[in-house]
Design an enzyme around this catalytic site. Sequence first.
Site, short mmCIF file in Angstrom:
data_model
loop_
_atom_site.label_atom_id
_atom_site.label_comp_id
_atom_site.label_asym_id
_atom_site.label_seq_id
_atom_site.Cartn_x
_atom_site.Cartn_y
_atom_site.Cartn_z
CB CYS A 53 -0.92 0.01 1.22
SG CYS A 53 0.01 0.10 2.75
CB CYS A 122 -2.05 -3.04 8.21
SG CYS A 122 -3.09 -2.78 6.77
FE1 FES Z 1 -1.35 0.49 4.33
FE2 FES Z 1 -2.81 -0.61 6.22
S1 FES Z 1 -3.40 -0.20 4.19
S2 FES Z 1 -0.79 0.02 6.35
#
Ligand code: FES
Length: 141
Positions: A53, A122
């Site tokens: 992400c 995450c």
């Molecule tokens: Fe990036 Fe959770 S979506 S750390």
Amino acid sequence: MSDVKSKTGKEWFYSERVKDHFFNPRNILKTKEEAKKYSKAADGEGEVGSPACGDVMKVWIKVKDNKIKDCKYQTFGCASAIAATSMFSTMVIGLKIEDALKITAKDITEQLGGLPARKFHCSVLADQAFKKAVKDYRKTQ
Ligand code: FES
């Protein structure tokens, strides 16, 4: 009760513990100034970015007698990352370094009462940044 809708329209469910740690994160450094001050007194620091992400996590540790005396962090990540790192910080403080290193992302997720599957990555950030902080600390020993 549903919480948040993902981009695909599916609902994500967050446990009460996730919400608690997100809304009241433990051991977080909220400002740049706090982080700057704390980093000067820290014994090790580690930073990781998530390929999934693009978010970033930075963790600092203080060590005494081979135990994690304190663990603080800053994150440019989502609610799950904040909750997972908050939980992780409460789990490692007081542990011997060797024992703290054994804590996995799965352990963190379990302590949180689960995370949505798409959010599992995450919880890895805290774990990985912590390992780097320990490595950094060990370089100076
Ligand atoms: Fe990036 Fe959770 S979506 S750390």
